[in-house]
Design a protein around this motif. Structure first.
Motif, mmCIF file in Angstrom:
data_model
loop_
_atom_site.group_PDB
_atom_site.id
_atom_site.type_symbol
_atom_site.label_atom_id
_atom_site.label_comp_id
_atom_site.label_asym_id
_atom_site.label_seq_id
_atom_site.Cartn_x
_atom_site.Cartn_y
_atom_site.Cartn_z
ATOM 1 N N CYS A 10 -1.745 -3.732 0.117
ATOM 2 C CA CYS A 10 -2.869 -3.103 -0.563
ATOM 3 C C CYS A 10 -4.095 -4.007 -0.437
ATOM 4 O O CYS A 10 -4.008 -5.212 -0.654
ATOM 5 C CB CYS A 10 -2.514 -2.894 -2.031
ATOM 6 N N SER B 277 -5.150 1.310 3.495
ATOM 7 C CA SER B 277 -5.441 -0.118 3.568
ATOM 8 C C SER B 277 -5.699 -0.589 4.997
ATOM 9 O O SER B 277 -4.963 -0.249 5.920
ATOM 10 C CB SER B 277 -4.265 -0.912 2.987
ATOM 11 N N CYS C 190 -1.027 4.310 -0.490
ATOM 12 C CA CYS C 190 -1.984 5.383 -0.238
ATOM 13 C C CYS C 190 -2.240 5.585 1.253
ATOM 14 O O CYS C 190 -2.736 6.623 1.658
ATOM 15 C CB CYS C 190 -3.299 5.092 -0.955
ATOM 16 N N CYS D 281 0.831 -1.206 0.000
ATOM 17 C CA CYS D 281 0.000 0.000 0.000
ATOM 18 C C CYS D 281 0.865 1.256 0.000
ATOM 19 O O CYS D 281 1.779 1.395 0.801
ATOM 20 C CB CYS D 281 -0.903 -0.002 1.240
ATOM 21 N N GLY E 69 -7.109 -2.691 -1.839
ATOM 22 C CA GLY E 69 -8.022 -2.080 -2.792
ATOM 23 C C GLY E 69 -8.635 -0.781 -2.299
ATOM 24 O O GLY E 69 -9.361 -0.114 -3.041
ATOM 25 N N SER E 70 -8.334 -0.385 -1.064
ATOM 26 C CA SER E 70 -8.915 0.850 -0.522
ATOM 27 C C SER E 70 -8.488 2.093 -1.293
ATOM 28 O O SER E 70 -9.154 3.131 -1.220
ATOM 29 C CB SER E 70 -8.526 1.018 0.957
ATOM 30 N N HIS E 71 -7.401 2.015 -2.043
ATOM 31 C CA HIS E 71 -6.928 3.164 -2.825
ATOM 32 C C HIS E 71 -7.969 3.615 -3.848
ATOM 33 O O HIS E 71 -7.911 4.754 -4.314
ATOM 34 C CB HIS E 71 -5.605 2.822 -3.527
ATOM 35 N N ARG E 72 -8.923 2.763 -4.163
ATOM 36 C CA ARG E 72 -9.966 3.150 -5.135
ATOM 37 C C ARG E 72 -10.744 4.354 -4.622
ATOM 38 O O ARG E 72 -11.296 5.123 -5.415
ATOM 39 C CB ARG E 72 -10.903 1.980 -5.394
ATOM 40 N N ARG E 73 -10.781 4.533 -3.308
ATOM 41 C CA ARG E 73 -11.506 5.667 -2.728
ATOM 42 C C ARG E 73 -10.851 7.004 -3.079
ATOM 43 O O ARG E 73 -11.449 8.053 -2.897
ATOM 44 C CB ARG E 73 -11.587 5.523 -1.213
ATOM 45 N N THR E 74 -9.594 6.969 -3.541
ATOM 46 C CA THR E 74 -8.874 8.204 -3.840
ATOM 47 C C THR E 74 -9.005 8.620 -5.302
ATOM 48 O O THR E 74 -8.480 9.655 -5.697
ATOM 49 C CB THR E 74 -7.375 8.042 -3.525
ATOM 50 N N ALA E 75 -9.690 7.830 -6.098
ATOM 51 C CA ALA E 75 -9.710 8.036 -7.551
ATOM 52 C C ALA E 75 -10.206 9.422 -7.958
ATOM 53 O O ALA E 75 -9.763 9.973 -8.964
ATOM 54 C CB ALA E 75 -10.554 6.961 -8.223
ATOM 55 N N ASP E 76 -11.104 10.017 -7.181
ATOM 56 C CA ASP E 76 -11.650 11.320 -7.591
ATOM 57 C C ASP E 76 -11.104 12.480 -6.750
ATOM 58 O O ASP E 76 -11.673 13.565 -6.741
ATOM 59 C CB ASP E 76 -13.177 11.289 -7.516
#
Ligand code: FES
Length: 77
Positions: free
Chosen positions: A41, A35, A32, A30, A43-50
């Motif tokens: 990792c 996690s 970001c 990870c 997959g929690s990094h998906r929350r940062t996409a925007d």
């Protein structure tokens, strides 16, 4: 984009062969800070996409909020 991360570990996590992802054959570390399986990792990094590049974020209790940027001593000189 800046993200404030609070960590409470006081030592390293040593990787072992069991840490390899069985399907992908690698270890995803990870970067970001979000996690729940840190240092891996999850997959929690998906929350940062925007996230907006000009904002600073705090993630806490499942929520995200924008905060004023924190300036460290090194940056203020
Ligand atoms: S990089 Fe942090 S959860 Fe994937």
């Amino acid at each position: 984009m800046t993200r404030l991360v609070e960590l409470d570990a006081t030592g390293p996590r040593k990787l072992s062969p069991e840490d390899l992802d069985d399907e992908k054959g690698d270890v995803a570390v990870c970067q970001c800070g979000l996690s729940d399986s840190f240092p891996f990792c999850d997959g929690s990094h998906r929350r940062t996409a925007d996230e907006d590049a000009d904002e600073t974020y705090v993630y806490e209790n499942g929520e995200r909020r924008v905060v004023d940027r924190v300036v460290t001593d090194d940056e203020s000189e």
